[in-house]
Enzyme design. Structure first.
Site, PDB file in Angstrom:
ATOM      1  N   TYR A 101       0.862  -1.197   0.000  1.00  0.00           N
ATOM      2  CA  TYR A 101       0.000   0.000   0.000  1.00  0.00           C
ATOM      3  C   TYR A 101       0.888   1.232   0.000  1.00  0.00           C
ATOM      4  O   TYR A 101       1.886   1.290   0.733  1.00  0.00           O
ATOM      5  CB  TYR A 101      -0.906   0.015   1.236  1.00  0.00           C
ATOM      6  CG  TYR A 101      -1.645   1.332   1.431  1.00  0.00           C
ATOM      7  CD1 TYR A 101      -2.921   1.505   0.920  1.00  0.00           C
ATOM      8  CD2 TYR A 101      -1.051   2.406   2.104  1.00  0.00           C
ATOM      9  CE1 TYR A 101      -3.599   2.719   1.070  1.00  0.00           C
ATOM     10  CE2 TYR A 101      -1.717   3.619   2.256  1.00  0.00           C
ATOM     11  CZ  TYR A 101      -2.984   3.764   1.739  1.00  0.00           C
ATOM     12  OH  TYR A 101      -3.636   4.959   1.884  1.00  0.00           O
ATOM     13  N   GLU A 189      -3.476   7.405  -4.016  1.00  0.00           N
ATOM     14  CA  GLU A 189      -3.466   6.198  -3.195  1.00  0.00           C
ATOM     15  C   GLU A 189      -3.424   4.984  -4.123  1.00  0.00           C
ATOM     16  O   GLU A 189      -4.227   4.908  -5.065  1.00  0.00           O
ATOM     17  CB  GLU A 189      -4.699   6.140  -2.301  1.00  0.00           C
ATOM     18  CG  GLU A 189      -4.747   4.923  -1.397  1.00  0.00           C
ATOM     19  CD  GLU A 189      -6.003   4.907  -0.538  1.00  0.00           C
ATOM     20  OE1 GLU A 189      -5.897   5.171   0.660  1.00  0.00           O
ATOM     21  OE2 GLU A 189      -7.096   4.638  -1.085  1.00  0.00           O
TER      22      GLU A 189
END
Length: 389
Positions: A101, A189
């Site tokens: 991530y 993101e």
């Protein structure tokens, strides 16, 4: 401006970031044709401005064309958290060896950019943060100094990204930060950021929010603006150049400045009411701007009262009052209006309003008093109308 996943990936690709090959489709036939060109298997992915697509059934793998057609038909029209799927992204599948991530956003309290990196990608980062906060490596970045390769390497080590992918992940993070800054993004993101079986680092997802105020620097951002999800009220306000967000209450709010508009929304809630919108008319409160604002709010059938909360600055109080008076003459208003006027030449402005005051146009001395009056009027109107405007 929130981008669809495919738009985010197209943006990333401009900055030499590796993304899977894919195509947009608007119906099952286009999805099948895209899959034929890309080669099977493919992922059929809903394109909406919200998360949780996988859990809602908006992301499916297809091994053959019949599956592509079936998944496309099922996903198109699907409601995901209030967002109806109108387009799909057909993407060639990737051979995933590891999932991470990564994100960049603005930490306003620290007045710096914030990067977050975790070796636990592919799941909700909120869950990771709640259950194992140490699994997220955070880094603050001074906007002046930027993000150096050394900082990226240290950040990757802190996140426990294993070798041999650590060096390439560090390089990708530097490139992703460059994209974030140069694209004037509020958020980028990637979940997951993957390492393939061949050792390549690929951005398998893209959640991007751009600063709409930067549109003057990016000619192509008008295309992104055209795809924003707006309800009918928001679309009408946007066409008139107004900063508007629709809410679900009965008190229409008009204020000048985002801070004052947010405070007004909060005060309406504080006194027991529910705001119907956030509307910031900016520094100008002339008749044209005020008329546009009143027209947008007046067209909302849920609005029972309107609260105009203006603090005069460069635009003086008497100019604001003249704008309100002229605007109420232009627009046939269905709901009572409560005005709170303060700031530069506010006394002169209030004097101009006095001859025009009535049951339909009222003047309040403070923001709190104006909010109370507006909430009471909205409640009374709803009761008299039996819930129908």
């Amino acid at each position: 401006m929130d981008l669809f996943e495919h738009q985010g990936k197209e943006l990333f690709a401009r900055y030499s970031l590796a993304v899977p090959e894919g195509e947009v489709a608007f119906n099952p036939e286009e999805a099948v044709a895209a899959a034929e060109r890309l080669g099977l298997p493919v992922a059929v992915k809903a394109q909406v401005h919200t998360g949780g697509r996988g859990k809602a059934g908006g992301v499916k793998l297809a091994a053959d064309l019949d599956e592509v057609r079936r998944h496309a038909g099922n996903i198109l029209g699907l409601d995901i958290s209030g967002h109806v799927v109108r387009r799909l992204w057909i993407e060639r599948t990737s051979d995933i060896a590891a999932e991470y991530y990564a994100s960049f956003t603005l930490d306003r309290s620290a007045r710096q950019h914030l990067g977050m990196l975790s070796a636990q990608g592919g799941v909700d980062i909120e869950t990771v943060a709640a259950e194992n906060p140490d699994a997220i490596a955070r880094i603050h970045i001074d906007p002046v100094d930027g993000l150096s390769p050394q900082q990226c390497r240290q950040w990757v080590q802190k996140a426990r990204i294993p070798a041999p992918a650590d060096a390439e992940v560090a390089q990708v993070l530097g490139d992703l930060y460059s994209a974030y800054r140069e694209a004037d993004a509020d958020l980028v993101e990637v979940n997951p950021l993957i390492v393939t079986a061949a050792g390549d680092v690929v951005l398998l997802d893209a959640k991007v929010t751009l600063d709409a105020n930067s549109m003057f620097r990016h000619d192509d951002y008008a295309d992104y603006d055209a795809t924003q999800s707006r309800d009918q009220r928001e679309q009408a306000a946007h066409a008139k150049g107004l900063q508007y967000v629709g809410l679900d209450g009965s008190v229409g709010v008009i204020a000048n400045g985002a801070g004052l508009a947010m405070s007004t929304v909060d005060v309406v809630n504080q006194v027991g009411g529910r705001p119907a919108n956030f509307l910031d008319i900016g520094g100008g409160a002339n008749a044209e701007v005020m008329s546009n604002a009143l027209e947008v709010i007046n067209n909302d059938p849920a609005v029972r009262a309107i609260l105009i909360n203006i603090f005069g600055g460069i635009t003086r109080g008497e100019q604001i009052a003249e704008g309100i008076i002229e605007a109420t003459g232009r627009v046939d208003i269905d709901s009572p209006i409560v005005v709170r006027l303060d700031g530069t030449n506010a006394a002169e402005g209030r004097e101009l309003l006095v001859p025009h005051l009535s049951e339909a146009l009222r003047l309040a001395p403070t923001m709190l008093d104006a909010a109370r009056q507006a909430v009471e009027l909205a409640a009374a109107d709803a009761g008299d109308a039996g819930g129908a405007k």
